[in-house]
Write an enzyme that holds these catalytic residues in place. Structure first.
Site, short mmCIF file in Angstrom:
data_model
loop_
_atom_site.label_atom_id
_atom_site.label_comp_id
_atom_site.label_asym_id
_atom_site.label_seq_id
_atom_site.Cartn_x
_atom_site.Cartn_y
_atom_site.Cartn_z
N HIS A 4 0.76 -1.23 -0.03
CA HIS A 4 0.03 0.02 0.00
C HIS A 4 0.71 1.32 0.00
O HIS A 4 0.54 2.24 0.66
CB HIS A 4 -0.91 0.05 1.22
CG HIS A 4 -2.16 -1.08 1.15
ND1 HIS A 4 -2.69 -1.35 -0.05
CD2 HIS A 4 -2.74 -1.72 1.95
CE1 HIS A 4 -3.66 -2.22 -0.04
NE2 HIS A 4 -3.79 -2.31 1.44
N HIS A 33 -9.93 2.31 0.16
CA HIS A 33 -9.80 1.15 1.10
C HIS A 33 -10.95 1.24 2.21
O HIS A 33 -10.60 0.85 3.37
CB HIS A 33 -8.37 0.88 1.79
CG HIS A 33 -8.20 -0.36 2.13
ND1 HIS A 33 -8.79 -1.33 2.76
CD2 HIS A 33 -6.87 -1.01 1.87
CE1 HIS A 33 -8.14 -2.50 2.88
NE2 HIS A 33 -6.96 -2.25 2.41
N GLN A 87 -9.66 -6.11 -5.24
CA GLN A 87 -9.17 -6.94 -4.23
C GLN A 87 -10.37 -7.15 -3.27
O GLN A 87 -10.96 -6.04 -2.74
CB GLN A 87 -8.06 -6.21 -3.51
CG GLN A 87 -7.25 -7.09 -2.34
CD GLN A 87 -6.11 -7.98 -3.11
OE1 GLN A 87 -6.18 -8.08 -4.26
NE2 GLN A 87 -6.02 -8.92 -2.21
N GLU A 107 -11.95 -3.20 -3.27
CA GLU A 107 -10.64 -2.52 -3.69
C GLU A 107 -10.45 -2.19 -5.07
O GLU A 107 -9.81 -3.19 -5.60
CB GLU A 107 -9.56 -2.79 -3.03
CG GLU A 107 -9.65 -2.56 -1.49
CD GLU A 107 -8.38 -3.43 -0.79
OE1 GLU A 107 -7.43 -3.08 -0.94
OE2 GLU A 107 -8.77 -4.65 -0.03
#
Length: 401
Positions: A159, A229, A337, A366
């Site tokens: 990230h 997120h 994701q 995500e």
């Protein structure tokens, strides 16, 4: 009023989205200018309200400067509200009524900056970058030049590194009911080449659609892969795993990216058919979450199915039958994701209103390029060159059945 939708894919809505997005090269997309203007005017005309105030203050560790974190709150006529703060360009709250009119917050977060600054914060609601997800061995190669990045998940990067975009207090500009947040990432920050300017535009329509537009430009060839997120639980942010297991979840994907023991992609694309990853029709999460091999839930990139040349596409739909709340996600990104909060340990994280957050208490969708894409030639293009614009569009559609 919320639209009442059947418990299946909203194909008409998907077609409408696809018509709104046009493809310009492998990495350059944009909303049609007239469509974007019309959406903004419609939101104002139909009564979407936007307020700004101070969320909190904090001391920037690198400079010792006391900074003000601004908060923006949108409200629609049907009782939906969304809050975003400048720190991390973070979504801190999404409130919506259920089928009986009871309003609850459906995303995890904190009440103050103390929560967002703590080491246990798992990127709640943040804009993640310069590169979301994992980069194997914290190393990338672009045009035969190798760059060594910050291995904050040693030996890999996660990230964006030790100080990614989620740990920056973004600049802000308000245009009607659009909020545009901006940040500058300098050349070789966290090891990435190029000065990169990124903007995130948030917009809420009176149809209860949260539209997010992420743009980046760079002075050198670099790797950009942004995401939001947010952690969703449609029963309410504090209702925990028992409510999450009741959710019906569908993802529009025929394949996933294969990963090794460290969740680093191997480069293989695996078909979902006949596996626990086949979520092409809705499944109750409680029936599949404990069947994911080698994991304690889902934490995998799904390859979104869409036609050749198609810009945006339907990504996923989640519904909580008990409340009737539903969420649909649309995006122009090739992957998503899907993560089910596997690493949040019960009793270790106190959230909004003193809520105790724990394992499997929420899910993340995500939208993204495939993880580690710059290191795999068969993955979608990942390099952003000077003169190009990285443009990531994602829309969250809220409704009640």
């Amino acid at each position: 009023m919320f639209s009442k939708k059947p418990r299946n894919f909203d194909l008409k809505a998907a077609v409408e989205w696809n018509q709104c997005v046009t493809e310009r090269g492998c990495e350059r997309f944009r909303f049609g200018a007239n469509i974007q203007t019309t959406m903004a005017k419609y939101a104002q005309k139909e009564g979407v309200e936007l307020d700004e105030d101070e969320f909190d203050t904090y001391t920037e560790p690198s400079t010792g400067q006391l900074l003000s974190v601004r908060r923006f709150t949108w409200r629609t006529t049907s009782g939906v509200s969304v809050q975003v703060i400048t720190y991390g360009a973070t979504i801190t709250s999404i409130k919506m009524p259920d089928r009986n009119g009871t309003i609850d917050d459906i995303v995890m977060g904190f009440d103050d900056m103390k929560g967002y600054l703590q080491p246990l914060n798992p990127y709640f609601g943040a804009t993640v970058g310069r590169v979301a997800n994992r980069i194997g061995s914290a190393t990338i190669t672009i045009d035969d030049q190798t760059y060594h990045l910050t291995p904050n998940l040693a030996p890999h990067m996660l990230h964006g590194g030790a100080k990614g975009f989620d740990k920056v207090n973004w600049s802000h500009h308000v245009n009607g009911t659009d909020v545009v947040l901006s940040c500058l990432s300098r050349d070789l920050e966290e090891g990435f080449p190029g000065d990169v300017i990124t903007t995130v535009t948030y917009r809420l329509t009176n149809e209860n659609r949260l539209e997010v537009e992420l743009r980046s430009t760079s002075t050198r060839p670099t790797f950009v892969n942004l995401t939001n997120h947010s952690y969703f639980n449609l029963a309410g942010h504090a209702t925990g795993s028992s409510a999450l297991y009741q959710h019906l979840l569908a993802i529009n994907a025929d394949q996933t990216t294969d990963v090794d023991k460290d969740s680093i992609p191997t480069g293989k694309l695996l078909p979902v058919a006949g596996t626990v990853f086949d979520l092409r029709i809705p499944h109750p999460l409680g029936a599949v979450i404990d069947k994911v091999p080698h994991y304690e839930g889902f934490d995998h990139n799904f390859c979104i199915t869409k036609g050749t040349g198609q810009g945006g596409a339907f990504v996923a739909r989640a519904e909580h039958p008990g409340t009737g709340r539903a969420l649909e996600v649309y995006s122009n990104q090739p992957g998503v994701q899907f993560y089910t909060s596997n690493h949040i340990q019960s009793g270790t994280l106190s959230g909004k209103g003193g809520a105790s957050y724990g394992k499997h208490g929420a899910f993340c969708l995500e939208t993204q390029n495939y993880p580690d894409a710059v290191n795999h030639a068969n993955f979608p293009p990942a390099v952003l060159y000077p003169g190009q614009v990285y443009l990531h569009l994602v829309e969250y559609r809220l409704s009640v059945d």
